[in-house]
Design a protein around this motif. Structure first.
Motif, PDB file in Angstrom:
ATOM      1  N   SER A  14       0.824  -1.202   0.000  1.00 23.05           N
ATOM      2  CA  SER A  14       0.000   0.000   0.000  1.00 23.05           C
ATOM      3  C   SER A  14       0.859   1.253   0.000  1.00 23.05           C
ATOM      4  CB  SER A  14      -0.928   0.003   1.224  1.00 23.05           C
ATOM      5  OG  SER A  14      -1.844  -1.077   1.179  1.00 23.05           O
ATOM      6  N   MET A  15       1.917   1.232   0.824  1.00 23.98           N
ATOM      7  CA  MET A  15       2.800   2.397   0.902  1.00 23.98           C
ATOM      8  C   MET A  15       3.493   2.643  -0.428  1.00 23.98           C
ATOM      9  SD  MET A  15       5.930   3.188   3.581  1.00 23.98           S
ATOM     10  CE  MET A  15       6.925   1.793   3.021  1.00 23.98           C
ATOM     11  N   VAL A  16       3.962   1.606  -1.079  1.00 22.91           N
ATOM     12  CA  VAL A  16       4.638   1.746  -2.371  1.00 22.91           C
ATOM     13  C   VAL A  16       3.681   2.319  -3.418  1.00 22.91           C
ATOM     14  CG1 VAL A  16       5.685   0.470  -4.289  1.00 22.91           C
ATOM     15  CG2 VAL A  16       6.364  -0.038  -1.937  1.00 22.91           C
ATOM     16  N   CYS A  17       2.451   1.810  -3.446  1.00 25.68           N
ATOM     17  CA  CYS A  17       1.478   2.279  -4.442  1.00 25.68           C
ATOM     18  C   CYS A  17       1.089   3.733  -4.212  1.00 25.68           C
ATOM     19  CB  CYS A  17       0.237   1.395  -4.403  1.00 25.68           C
ATOM     20  SG  CYS A  17       0.521  -0.288  -4.988  1.00 25.68           S
ATOM     21  N   GLY A 122      -3.745  10.619  -0.095  1.00 26.30           N
ATOM     22  CA  GLY A 122      -2.584   9.756   0.083  1.00 26.30           C
ATOM     23  C   GLY A 122      -1.989   9.904   1.471  1.00 26.30           C
ATOM     24  N   GLN A 123      -1.833  11.146   1.917  1.00 23.01           N
ATOM     25  CA  GLN A 123      -1.302  11.404   3.261  1.00 23.01           C
ATOM     26  C   GLN A 123      -2.246  10.866   4.330  1.00 23.01           C
ATOM     27  OE1 GLN A 123       1.092  15.574   2.204  1.00 23.01           O
ATOM     28  NE2 GLN A 123      -0.642  15.594   3.575  1.00 23.01           N
ATOM     29  N   ALA A 124      -3.553  11.027   4.109  1.00 22.13           N
ATOM     30  CA  ALA A 124      -4.529  10.539   5.089  1.00 22.13           C
ATOM     31  C   ALA A 124      -4.480   9.011   5.200  1.00 22.13           C
ATOM     32  CB  ALA A 124      -5.934  10.997   4.694  1.00 22.13           C
ATOM     33  N   LEU A 125      -4.389   8.338   4.050  1.00 25.51           N
ATOM     34  CA  LEU A 125      -4.306   6.870   4.074  1.00 25.51           C
ATOM     35  C   LEU A 125      -3.056   6.399   4.813  1.00 25.51           C
ATOM     36  CD1 LEU A 125      -5.546   6.121   0.451  1.00 25.51           C
ATOM     37  CD2 LEU A 125      -6.611   5.265   2.547  1.00 25.51           C
ATOM     38  N   LEU A 126      -1.947   7.077   4.583  1.00 27.06           N
ATOM     39  CA  LEU A 126      -0.725   6.721   5.307  1.00 27.06           C
ATOM     40  C   LEU A 126      -0.895   6.972   6.795  1.00 27.06           C
ATOM     41  CD1 LEU A 126       2.048   8.131   2.917  1.00 27.06           C
ATOM     42  CD2 LEU A 126       1.444   5.736   3.283  1.00 27.06           C
ATOM     43  N   GLY A 127      -1.576   8.080   7.148  1.00 31.31           N
ATOM     44  CA  GLY A 127      -1.800   8.393   8.549  1.00 31.31           C
ATOM     45  C   GLY A 127      -2.698   7.387   9.248  1.00 31.31           C
ATOM     46  N   ILE A 128      -3.594   6.728   8.484  1.00 32.05           N
ATOM     47  CA  ILE A 128      -4.478   5.704   9.051  1.00 32.05           C
ATOM     48  C   ILE A 128      -3.772   4.353   9.119  1.00 32.05           C
ATOM     49  CG2 ILE A 128      -6.607   4.399   8.667  1.00 32.05           C
ATOM     50  CD1 ILE A 128      -7.720   6.950   7.316  1.00 32.05           C
ATOM     51  N   GLU A 134       6.149   3.885  12.885  1.00 34.27           N
ATOM     52  CA  GLU A 134       5.978   3.505  11.491  1.00 34.27           C
ATOM     53  C   GLU A 134       5.506   4.679  10.626  1.00 34.27           C
ATOM     54  OE1 GLU A 134       6.555   0.379   9.810  1.00 34.27           O
ATOM     55  OE2 GLU A 134       7.799   0.445  11.599  1.00 34.27           O
ATOM     56  N   LEU A 135       4.840   5.651  11.268  1.00 36.57           N
ATOM     57  CA  LEU A 135       4.368   6.813  10.517  1.00 36.57           C
ATOM     58  C   LEU A 135       5.531   7.617   9.959  1.00 36.57           C
ATOM     59  CD1 LEU A 135       2.071   8.653   9.580  1.00 36.57           C
ATOM     60  CD2 LEU A 135       2.155   9.788  11.805  1.00 36.57           C
TER      61      LEU A 135
END
Length: 506
Positions: A14-17, A122-128, A134-135
Motif C-alpha cells: 500500500s505504501m509503495v502504491c 494519500g497522506q490521510a491513508l498513510l496516517g491511518i 511507522e508513521l
C-alpha cells in the motif's frame, strides 16, 4: 507465512502504491515547468499568462483540497483518491488538444483539482495505515517519492519536449495515470476512519468564499508585476484576503465545517502549517524562475536545463534519507527550523550568484545554493508531516491532511505569484535601463523568452545586443526575487520558532 508477515507485506504494498501516485504527480508538475518556455514560445504567452498557466493548477488545488478532506472522511479516502487520479487522465486528453492558452488553462485547472484530491488522500491513508514510529517511515517514503519526481520530471519533460514537443507530456500523463489507477485499485485496501453518521451536506458557502478568495488574491499577485500599488493589484489582493478571513470565520461557526480549524489549537500542528507553506513557496518559486534562466539565458535545451536542476534534487533525496537520524538528535522542531534555515540560505546563495562574473564561478554558486535549499526541502517535509500528522486524531486524518495541504498550496500560489511578479517587474525595469545604456529600444516584449524571440528578427549585432541586455536584466531580477524569498522564509522561521517554543517534539 503468519498473519503478521502478511499484514506487513500488505502495508508495504500500500505504501509503495501510494508513493507511486505522489511520484507521478511530481513528475507531472516539474515536467510541465521545464516545458513552459516552449509553451510560451508556441502560444506567444506573456509572463502574466505563464503565471496563470502555473497558478491555475495551484489555485484550483487549494480550492479543492479541503473539499477532498471533507468527502474523504465521509465517503472513503481510497475512493476519493481514485476519482482524483481519473481527473488527471481527463485533463491529459484536453491538454493534448489544446490550441491556445485558455484551453491549456482548463487542462491545468483540472489537473490541479486532481492533485488537490490525491495528495491529501494519500497522506490521510498513510496516517491511518501507519501510526507511531511507522508513521515516520511512511512519511519519509512519501517525501522521497515526491522528491524523486523533481529529477524525473525535468528529464522526462525535457526528453518528451525535445522529441515530441510539449504535447508529449500530456500523452505521457494520460498513460501513466491510467496505470497508477489500476495498480492502486489492485493493491491498496479500502480503509476509512470516518464516522458514517457525519453529515454529507456540502458547505457550498464555505467552498465559494474560499475559491473566490484565493482567485482574487492570485489575480492581485499576477497583476502586481505592473506595480504593487496599482489598483488592479492591491484591490483584488485585499478583497481576496478579506474573503479568506471571512471563510475561516464562517466555517468556524458552521455546524458542518469544511475545515477543522480546531486542529490549529495544537502548537505543534500550528507551527507545522506555515513551515510546510514555505517548502512549497520555495520549490514552486525555484522551478518557476530557473527553467527560463537555464534554457533561455544560458541557452541550453529543455533536457540539459532539467539536468542542471539535479543538485537540488539529489540534495533533497539525501536530506529525506537523513531525516530520521537528524530528528533523533535534535527533534522534529529542531529539524524543521534547520530546514527553514537551509532554505533561506540556499535562496540567498542563488540570488548572490547572479552578481558574480559569468562562467564557472556563477554556476558553481548556483549549484551550492541548490544543494543547500534542496537539503532543506528534503529533510523538512517528512519531519514536518510526521510532527503534524502525529497530533491528528485518526478520525480526522482526511481533514488534518487537507488543512496542511491548503497551507502548502497557498505557499505554491504565493511562490509563483511573488517570484513571478517581482521577477517580471525587476526584469522590465532592468531591461529598459540596460537597453537605453546600450542605445537600443527600451521596449520589452514582456518576458526574457519573448525578448529572445524578438531579437531573432534583427541583424546579428543588434540581435546579440538585445539578447545580452535581456540576459543581464533577467539575472539581475533573480537577485531581487531570491533575496526577497530568503527574507520571507527567515521571518517564517521566527514565527515557527515562536509558535512551537513550549512544545516537546521528540
Amino acid at each position: 507465512m503468519n498473519d503478521t508477515d502478511e499484514k506487513t507485506k500488505s502495508l508495504n504494498r500500500s505504501m509503495v502504491c501510494l508513493c507511486a501516485a505522489e511520484l507521478v504527480m511530481m513528475i507531472n508538475t516539474t515536467a510541465f515547468n521545464v516545458a513552459l518556455p516552449n509553451i510560451a514560445e508556441s502560444f506567444g504567452a506573456s509572463m502574466a499568462e505563464q503565471q496563470w498557466i502555473v497558478s491555475s493548477y495551484n489555485l484550483v488545488f487549494a480550492a479543492v483540497v479541503l473539499l477532498a478532506g471533507f468527502l474523504g472522511d465521509r465517503l472513503g479516502h481510497l475512493k476519493t483518491m481514485i476519482v482524483g487520479l481519473a481527473m488527471f487522465v481527463i485533463a491529459s486528453v484536453i491538454g493534448l488538444a489544446a490550441g491556445n492558452v485558455p484551453v491549456l488553462l482548463v487542462s491545468r485547472s483540472i489537473m490541479g483539482a486532481g492533485a488537490g484530491v490525491v495528495i491529501p488522500m494519500g497522506q490521510a491513508l498513510l496516517g491511518i495505515l501507519f501510526r507511531d514510529s511507522e508513521l515516520s517511515r511512511a512519511m519519509t517514503a512519501w517525501a522521497i517519492a515526491g522528491t524523486l519526481g523533481v529529477p524525473f520530471g525535468p528529464l522526462v519533460g525535457g526528453a518528451l519536449t525535445a522529441t515530441l514537443g510539449w504535447r508529449g507530456i500530456f500523452g505521457f500523463d494520460g498513460v501513466v495515470f491510467l496505470a497508477v489507477i489500476v495498480v492502486i485499485h489492485m493493491n491498496v485496501s479500502q480503509v476509512s476512519a470516518s464516522h458514517e453518521s457525519r453529515s454529507l451536506h456540502m458547505p457550498w458557502m464555505s467552498v465559494a468564499m474560499m475559491f473566490a478568495g484565493f482567485t482574487l488574491f492570485s489575480a492581485g499577485l499576477v497583476n502586481a508585476q505592473h506595480g504593487v500599488l496599482s489598483m488592479d493589484a492591491w484591490i483584488p489582493m485585499t478583497v481576496g484576503v478579506a474573503l479568506i478571513v471571512g471563510f475561516a470565520l464562517h466555517d468556524r461557526a458552521s455546524r458542518n465545517p469544511l475545515m477543522e480549524l480546531g486542529l490549529m489549537k495544537d502548537p505543534s500542528f500550528a507551527a507545522c502549517a506555515p513551515a510546510l507553506m514555505m517548502l512549497n513557496f520555495s520549490m514552486y518559486g525555484i522551478i518557476f524562475i530557473m527553467p527560463a534562466y537555464l534554457e533561455t539565458v544560458l541557452r541550453h535545451d529543455a533536457l540539459i536545463g532539467g539536468m542542471l536542476l539535479m543538485p537540488l534534487v539529489v540534495a533533497s533525496i539525501v536530506g529525506a534519507r537523513m531525516n530520521d537520524w537528524i530528528v533523533s538528535r535534535i527533534g522534529s522542531r529542531g529539524t524543521s527550523l534547520m530546514a527553514l534555515g537551509c532554505l533561506a540560505v540556499g535562496m540567498l546563495t542563488i540570488g548572490v550568484a547572479m552578481r558574480l562574473p559569468e562562467g564557472m564561478m556563477e554556476q558553481s554558486m548556483v549549484m551550492v545554493g541548490q544543494i543547500v535549499a534542496g537539503f532543506g526541502l528534503g529533510v523538512g517535509q517528512p519531519a514536518m508531516l510526521t510532527w503534524a500528522m502525529g497530533r491528528v486524531p485518526v478520525e480526522q486524518s482526511g481533514a488534518g491532511s487537507s488543512l496542511l495541504t491548503v497551507f502548502r498550496q497557498f505557499g505554491s500560489i504565493i511562490g509563483v505569484g511573488i517570484f513571478g511578479s517581482i521577477q517580471s517587474g525587476l526584469y522590465a525595469t532592468g531591461f529598459q535601463s540596460l537597453a537605453r545604456t546600450a542605445g537600443l529600444s527600451s521596449q520589452s516584449a514582456g518576458s526574457v523568452m519573448l525578448d529572445f524571440q524578438q531579437a531573432a528578427g534583427f541583424t546579428d549585432a543588434t540581435g546579440d545586443a538585445i539578447r545580452q541586455v535581456a540576459s543581464h536584466a533577467y539575472e539581475s531580477a533573480m537577485l531581487g526575487s531570491f533575496a526577497t524569498a530568503a527574507a520571507i522564509i527567515a521571518v517564517t522561521l521566527g514565527v515557527v520558532a515562536l509558535l512551537s517554543r513550549r512544545v516537546s517534539t521528540k
